[in-house]
Write a protein that holds these residues in place. Sequence first.
Motif, mmCIF file in Angstrom:
data_model
loop_
_atom_site.group_PDB
_atom_site.id
_atom_site.type_symbol
_atom_site.label_atom_id
_atom_site.label_comp_id
_atom_site.label_asym_id
_atom_site.label_seq_id
_atom_site.Cartn_x
_atom_site.Cartn_y
_atom_site.Cartn_z
ATOM 1 N N ARG B 84 23.949 -72.846 -59.116
ATOM 2 C CA ARG B 84 24.385 -71.515 -58.491
ATOM 3 C C ARG B 84 24.005 -71.944 -56.915
ATOM 4 O O ARG B 84 24.803 -71.525 -55.855
ATOM 5 N N ASN B 85 22.936 -72.386 -56.501
ATOM 6 C CA ASN B 85 22.429 -72.621 -55.259
ATOM 7 C C ASN B 85 23.666 -73.448 -54.503
ATOM 8 O O ASN B 85 23.866 -73.418 -53.477
ATOM 9 N N ARG B 386 18.916 -73.100 -48.846
ATOM 10 C CA ARG B 386 19.620 -72.582 -49.589
ATOM 11 C C ARG B 386 19.526 -73.275 -51.146
ATOM 12 O O ARG B 386 19.689 -72.524 -52.237
ATOM 13 N N LEU B 387 19.532 -74.459 -51.074
ATOM 14 C CA LEU B 387 19.445 -75.242 -52.547
ATOM 15 C C LEU B 387 18.116 -74.815 -53.214
ATOM 16 O O LEU B 387 18.282 -75.157 -54.421
ATOM 17 N N HIS B 388 17.198 -74.108 -52.744
ATOM 18 C CA HIS B 388 15.893 -73.993 -53.252
ATOM 19 C C HIS B 388 15.723 -72.566 -53.637
ATOM 20 O O HIS B 388 14.607 -71.911 -53.749
ATOM 21 N N ASP B 389 17.030 -71.719 -53.670
ATOM 22 C CA ASP B 389 16.972 -70.227 -53.763
ATOM 23 C C ASP B 389 16.390 -70.060 -55.254
ATOM 24 O O ASP B 389 16.755 -70.908 -56.049
ATOM 25 N N GLY B 390 15.896 -68.907 -55.444
ATOM 26 C CA GLY B 390 15.384 -68.731 -56.873
ATOM 27 C C GLY B 390 14.216 -69.274 -57.201
ATOM 28 O O GLY B 390 13.795 -69.361 -58.337
ATOM 29 N N GLY B 391 13.601 -69.859 -56.326
ATOM 30 C CA GLY B 391 12.188 -70.324 -56.584
ATOM 31 C C GLY B 391 12.115 -71.677 -56.896
ATOM 32 O O GLY B 391 11.271 -72.425 -57.387
ATOM 33 N N ALA B 397 16.206 -79.456 -57.697
ATOM 34 C CA ALA B 397 17.457 -78.822 -57.195
ATOM 35 C C ALA B 397 18.629 -79.856 -57.702
ATOM 36 O O ALA B 397 19.722 -79.874 -57.037
ATOM 37 N N ASP B 398 18.437 -80.817 -58.440
ATOM 38 C CA ASP B 398 19.572 -81.814 -58.983
ATOM 39 C C ASP B 398 20.753 -80.863 -59.383
ATOM 40 O O ASP B 398 20.420 -79.811 -60.258
ATOM 41 N N VAL B 399 22.002 -81.098 -59.045
ATOM 42 C CA VAL B 399 23.106 -80.173 -59.211
ATOM 43 C C VAL B 399 23.962 -80.844 -60.509
ATOM 44 O O VAL B 399 24.318 -81.890 -60.271
ATOM 45 N N GLU B 400 24.117 -80.079 -61.577
ATOM 46 C CA GLU B 400 25.230 -80.550 -62.344
ATOM 47 C C GLU B 400 26.059 -79.365 -62.683
ATOM 48 O O GLU B 400 25.673 -78.091 -62.826
ATOM 49 N N LEU B 401 27.208 -79.688 -62.171
ATOM 50 C CA LEU B 401 28.436 -78.533 -62.250
ATOM 51 C C LEU B 401 29.186 -79.114 -63.481
ATOM 52 O O LEU B 401 30.102 -80.021 -63.645
#
Lengths: 487, 556
Positions: B84-85, B386-391, B397-401
């Motif tokens: 989401r971030n 922004r990538l660490h929004d939500g705590g 913050a590794d991203v898997e989409l």
Amino acid sequence: MLRSFSTALVCVSLCAIVPQQARGAGFAAPHVGPTRAGVTTADAASVHFNPAGLGFVTDATMLGGANLVIGDLHYQRERLATYQYADSLDFSLPIDPLNIDTAKSGEDVAIETQPIGAVPTAFFALPLSGLPLAVGAGMYLPYVARVAFDAQGPQRHQLIEATLGAVFFTPSIAYRPMERLALGLGVSYVFGFASLSKVQDLATLSDLGEALSRPPINQQNAFGPDADPAVRELDTLSRPFVFKEGRAHGFTFNAGFTAEPVDHLFVAASYEHTAKLVFKGDFTLDMDDPFFTQDLSSQGLQYPALVRGRASLGFTLPRVVRLGIRYAFGKPIDGAPRSDAALEGSFTGWSSIDDFDVRARSKDLAQPELGLPPSASFSLPRRWRDTYGGVVRLSHKLSSDFMAFGLVGYETGASPLSTIDVASPDGHRLSFAAGLAQRLSHAARLVLDVNVQQVLPREVKRSDYDLANGTYEMRIVSLGAHAEYIF
Amino acid sequence: VVESGKLEIGDARKLELRFLRFDVTNFEKRLTREDILALPNDVRERLWLFDLDLSSGPNTPQLLDNALSAIRALDPDELPQAARNMQALMQMTPDDANLKGTVLERLIELAPLLGVAPEQVLADLFEINVEDPFLDDAIMAQVILDQVIDTHPRSRTRLGTRTRENPEGIYAVPPGKLAVTLGDVASDFASFGDRYGPYAEDGVEHPGFVVGKTLANVLTEDFALSVRANANALPYKGVDLTTGSTASVNSVRSQIEALFDFDDPNWLGIEGLVEGVPLLESLTLRIVEADRFYTGGRSPVPQGIGASDGWTLPPWTLERVLLGAAQRAFVDLESFVAYTPPGRERAIFEASVQKGWQNIVVQGGLGSPPPASYVWDLLLEVGQVRLHDGGLKEGEADVELSLRDIPLGTDTATLTERMRDNLREDPYALLDIAEQIIDTTEGAADFYYYRASPGNVPTLQGDWLFFVNQDDLDVDADGQPTRSYDYDKPGFYADEALTEKLSDKRVLDGDESHEKVRIEDDMVLYLADDDGAVFTIGIGNKPSPNRRNITVKRVR
């Protein structure tokens, strides 16, 4: 049980092994019983020739013996077509000129065979005392042939070996409604046996041609029953085929009449019906060539080296019409004229045999990826023609104990030029026979005769697909020895 | 002479070799998807079909652009926090940029004093509208392509046909493209997950950019590949000296030049592809982050790049991607912004950007402006926050989409044409599959019998023996040779010591890779098998034009 019975029947037929070809065309035996017997005669052999003859038999009679038959067949193949090298595999036309085998032309080596065998017969006739009836029975082989050639000979695609026979077991009855007329009827159980071997040219099989033409191999080819000689007789596609222990069972009948319109003049005619025979036996097909066993396996073509299974060979024995006139004349001996002369003719419906159909079934034959089922069939086209023949028979009693007889005959051939081959190498046939009958005792008589049949040489140049062009020559000598016992 | 069994010293065996041609045209093999998947993995992977162009451009398939568009369209409520971030970062505009915790936080303080909203300051500074994203898809796609995809070791090379010039069969893939093989297509691209996932070999590491199961809707159930070949479909017949038996050697390789008739439009048939543009039904893209916060640089050197530690990160990290994308987007940015509060003549806030280097000057002690820096340094910090929004903590913050139904970007008709063209250009690519189609190798031949084409000069015509080479060895279900090529002295010799070679690799009917010798009646040749045993071959006569009798005898 049935199998052992069949085996026994083959044994009963003894050495029913005679040279190919016989009395007439097709695979008829040279003669059944002594050559003095025919449609117009009245003796135990009438069970075969004309059951009405039994009506004129005066005493219970047993007739048995055999004809020792010696054949002498010569064939020299002449190739008139163009062939490719046998170790090539051009499967469609035109053939690459580099693969044309120019040496494969003209006359091939001459081959010959001299088979020897004996054809047994046994007849019995019994007039029923006080009744206008007579009964009879017979065991005889009107159709029998055997031939064997070199397995590597130029005829190997036609035939290598064949044994074919039909043993008739016939009970007969004759009714004599009036003094000068007898009617007869016989019913026959026919036991057939057959085996054959040849090199089967797979190039002539439509199944294979169609399978190769379909995906995945997808090769248009010239294979099939009408294959050009140029794609025939290739080593790879020439596969040894053996059909063995074929057994067939059938029924038929014969009927006839004999009349004596005036004293000592006999007019007779008989009809023998067709008999459908389907020989069922085992077969092997030698597919031991890498082409069939491994090289195209990725395309779905993979046979075992030796295909085994069951096969059938079917054809119909022909109808036969016999007719004749016999006249007895001369100074009587023992109350009967000492001489007689007969003129007999015959019609044999060989045209009932259009081809020999062989159907083989084996799971080993199935090539699912090529759409080939577990069965295969091929036929040996015959397209035989009806034959006509005639004989003049003479006999003369020199004494009450001794009689001499002889005949001269001619018959047309069944095989047309298009299909003649070593399996049926007949043609215009001349027959000469002479014999004697010597009384050995009050009741017993020995009949000896010799029958020489000469098929006029045929030079064939119109054989279908050049399969069997060449020169044919055949001679058959039959030495008969029969005993007649009058009860 | 012994009839069967292994040849011991002194044993001899008579054999007949046959050179039979079954010259087929349009010899068709139809391979269904199941057939293809049953091929050895090596064969599937080596049959390169085309390169999928991932770059952005008017004439490219734009798969990556499609993927980024799909990411934007995802429902954020259904995404894991990190994803989401990332989505939010990609869509971040001046309007929703969260500047807290970044060097731009000071702008928040300044803006009320200037009488403008901070987002407007940002928008003006970056010369975009307040609601426009900082980074557009095209740039993001290109940077991901350059830094994440192209840096994957398996992206840069592909397997292909092994040739003499390229015995390993490894070929370069142009940047910006991914090689697609028959195995990829037949597996509905499931193979992408393995190939482009995490990589760690020979000290080279890459986290991969595809994880989980990839699935494409390219093929229908009726998919089939059909190839038509023109060839002698039969193998060469040879001899396995060790066993003293005949054996078969696939003849396809020697016929490759003429195997396919490219003038025949049906030489290669591809059927059963979906109509129109196929979809990647399931694709999970992955980009990993570094495990700490990287501040933006404060120095204009290196010029056009800056001094952020973020530049030292591996190119495939999120931070580096962000930095790279921002740098690429704004490296030529030139802007000037001045704010003059009502009632004043002079501007109290002047911000200029020259070649991406921003410098904000505030008059009158209104506050503390952000230090001068490249704008990408600003965005690096903004993006990391922004990538660490939500705590999320650093490293989480590794991203898997996970994406669904992304258009592959090119229709199947084009794909088909591309496959045809590529295979036409390099028929050797089909060699392995052709050898599978006409799979005729049987046994372990040491040499085989060959008859030269009649068109040769007289000195070359006639019968030959060819010694097998590496390519002639049978392969197993995985496409690997079933035996090693252990011939110390391949070829034919005149003496038992194998010192005087009679054979050579002269060109004959296009072949120049085999040791070969022309044979005649009564010749005697010496050769060794792959066990080192030495044999003689007595050349016998020819029982027919395409046959040759030989006698093989083991002498030591």
